[in-house]
Scaffold this active site. Sequence first.
Site, PDB file in Angstrom:
ATOM      1  N   CYS A 194     -36.740  28.867  30.581  1.00 38.10           N
ATOM      2  CA  CYS A 194     -37.014  27.595  30.181  1.00 38.10           C
ATOM      3  C   CYS A 194     -35.622  26.734  29.961  1.00 38.10           C
ATOM      4  O   CYS A 194     -34.487  27.828  30.752  1.00 38.10           O
ATOM      5  CB  CYS A 194     -37.947  27.628  28.682  1.00 38.10           C
ATOM      6  SG  CYS A 194     -36.906  27.867  27.137  1.00 38.10           S
ATOM      7  N   CYS A 209     -41.075  25.159  31.250  1.00 40.03           N
ATOM      8  CA  CYS A 209     -40.912  23.447  30.873  1.00 40.03           C
ATOM      9  C   CYS A 209     -40.221  22.759  32.304  1.00 40.03           C
ATOM     10  O   CYS A 209     -39.880  23.968  33.500  1.00 40.03           O
ATOM     11  CB  CYS A 209     -39.261  23.642  30.209  1.00 40.03           C
ATOM     12  SG  CYS A 209     -37.916  23.553  31.189  1.00 40.03           S
ATOM     13  N   CYS A 250     -33.161  28.526  42.080  1.00 41.53           N
ATOM     14  CA  CYS A 250     -33.367  29.786  41.572  1.00 41.53           C
ATOM     15  C   CYS A 250     -32.869  30.943  42.290  1.00 41.53           C
ATOM     16  O   CYS A 250     -33.559  30.411  43.194  1.00 41.53           O
ATOM     17  CB  CYS A 250     -33.552  30.094  40.476  1.00 41.53           C
ATOM     18  SG  CYS A 250     -33.838  29.415  38.798  1.00 41.53           S
TER      19      CYS A 250
END
Length: 276
Positions: A120, A196, A204
């Site tokens: 998250c 989240c 990423c």
Amino acid sequence: MLLDQLSTLAHAPRMDVFRLLMRRYPDALPAGEISVVLGFKASTTSVYLAALSGAGLIRQDRAGTSLRYSVDMQGARTMVAQVFDECCNGRPDLCPPGLVDPFKESTPISDAKQNVLFICTGNSARSIFAEAIMRHEAGARFNVCSAGTKPQSELNPFAVEMLDQKGLDIAALRAKNIAEFQGEDAPVMDFVFTVCDQAANEECPAWHGQPISAHWGLPDPVKATGTDAEKRLAFQQTFGAMRNRIIAFSALPLETLTRASLQHKVDEIGRNKETT
């Protein structure tokens, strides 16, 4: 159709929209949220969404009075399979490493202990809940970690209190940066779950080992307002929803499922309202 799809994705901003929806899958997002996340004008976002819909890469659904958009996973998989078959002649040795035909791949998941990472933004509540719950419920089968893209310096005190009251071990919990799990010496993850929306929205680097990934977004209890009792209720609800999802995941017979079928099941856990 394949050329239309590839041409549509060759446009960088349209590809940004597609990648965002892929990261948020199985969520369906309103156009307004897509505009805010990517910094596009509303009219521009509408044009991009129309192009992606026309190419069969995303789908549009109505929720009440608003329209929401999500990846058309069947369309995306068909596109990849066609690239594989038409450009590589179905031969994996001719394709870049990691490119597989999603319809033909059928290798079962190993029955060895699996590495799981929950992500998250702050790593102070939701992902910490997930780490503690899975370690408690299925620590014999999974090595469990959590991390944040922008971790807090300390865990949320309401989250720590909740875990302690539930009898879960909190001694080893700490806020960690996602970078700890992306270096050369980091363990190879088998599963990566974002819990989240903000973390799922962020780009990423690709994970080593190509782990199965899914988005299990839950409301942020840290943002709850009101009395301490009202805040604790928000944490209780998030804890319960996370526990339901982890129990459902832990009950999956990993050793009998193919990678493709397992991916479908973890996506369903994120989509299923009964686990929230």
